[in-house]
Design an enzyme around this catalytic site. Structure first.
Site, PDB file in Angstrom:
ATOM      1  CE1 TYR A   6       0.147   1.995   4.249  1.00 26.52           C
ATOM      2  CE2 TYR A   6       0.736  -0.312   4.585  1.00 26.52           C
ATOM      3  CZ  TYR A   6       0.709   1.011   5.038  1.00 26.52           C
ATOM      4  OH  TYR A   6       1.248   1.332   6.260  1.00 26.52           O
ATOM      5  CB  CYS A   7       1.513   3.946  -1.755  1.00 23.75           C
ATOM      6  SG  CYS A   7       0.286   3.850  -3.096  1.00 23.75           S
ATOM      7  CG  ASN A   8       0.047   8.980   0.416  1.00 21.36           C
ATOM      8  OD1 ASN A   8      -0.178   8.698   1.591  1.00 21.36           O
ATOM      9  ND2 ASN A   8       0.940   9.893   0.068  1.00 21.36           N
TER      10      ASN A   8
END
Length: 287
Positions: A238-240
């Site tokens: 995941y990231c932003n």
């Protein structure tokens, strides 16, 4: 991690020299997509000031679920099919995606993941992107091309996508095979709030310097090891907003993992931060 030698099947990465060979030979049914993504730049304007000849512009900001409150959620299959069909892509098209971003390949990686998720495997990523193409002094153009629309059939594959509910189950430890949660954002963002039990592996740890090319197999394995991530266990990236997270998916595919073994949490931090508030233990900090 070799380059594509023929029309079928393509490899994940293709280098600028081989792409130019395909272009010079007018390889049949090949389409190049500029998938640049940068929140701090007008990437479509950049496309109009220069791109690989014949490349079409693919807008990640437009090809999304516009009914979702979260910014870059994967669109429903019919929406994706209509979007890419309008570009002139069908299910027999060989696609090469690239990114015009000196900081990474995450736009191209995101679109690569999207096509794979919707059942299309005839796709490669230009290793080094537009930066690498220009470094070879290959031709560029400002001309914008359009193709005749085609029919694309999209079917969402199981196992490519991790949801908020899936992550909750992982954190609670109630799944039969818990996954490792990996945050690919820079350390400063990770420290200010992240998913419980997640490890930090910044997306740029996968890249060479100065050109944004993917590290070789040994370099990628060392990057995973440095972040204490076990490649023999399932991974959720995941990231932003789910874009940069696709780079970890790409790296995993290059190292032989199946899509089900290295999925993308599509809503990523944007969704988690909003839905997890009020739930004790759903957010950790490393200040």
């Amino acid at each position: 991690m070799g380059a594509d030698k023929g029309p079928d099947p393509p490899t994940t990465l293709i280098d600028p020299a081989l792409l130019k060979e395909h272009m010079d030979a007018r390889r049949a049914n090949m389409i190049i997509l500029d998938c640049s993504y940068d929140l701090n730049r007008n990437v479509e304007k950049d496309y109009l000031t220069g791109h690989i000849p014949g490349a079409l512009y693919f807008s990640i900001k437009e090809c999304r679920d516009k009914s979702s409150p979260y910014p870059q959620m994967l669109p429903p299959a019919p929406v994706f099919a209509q979007f890419v069909g309008a570009l002139g892509i069908d299910n027999n098209t060989y696609i090469v995606v690239y990114d015009n971003n000196p900081r990474g390949l995450f736009g191209a990686a995101r679109v690569y993941w999207m096509f794979r998720a919707f059942g299309h495997d005839k796709i490669s990523i230009l290793n080094g992107g537009y930066v690498g193409w220009k470094a070879k002094h290959y031709p560029t153009t400002m001309q914008r091309d359009y193709l005749t629309p085609r029919v694309f059939h999209a079917t969402m594959r199981a196992g490519y996508l991790t949801t908020f509910e899936d992550v909750v189950q992982t954190i609670k430890g109630v799944t039969s095979l818990p996954a490792q949660l990996v945050d690919v954002r820079p350390p400063t963002l990770y420290q200010c709030g992240h998913l419980p039990k997640s490890k930090n592996m910044p997306y740029y740890s996968l890249l060479n310097d100065p050109l944004p090319t993917l590290k070789d197999e040994d370099g990628l394995r060392k990057a995973f090891a440095a972040a204490s991530i076990d490649l023999d266990q399932p991974i959720v990236s995941y990231c932003n907003s789910g874009v940069a997270a696709s780079m970890l998916f790409l790296a995993g595919i290059l190292l032989g993992k199946t899509p089900e073994e290295i999925t993308v949490y599509d809503g990523s931090w944007w969704e988690w931060d909003r839905r997890a508030k009020g739930h004790h233990g759903y957010i950790e900090y490393s200040l």
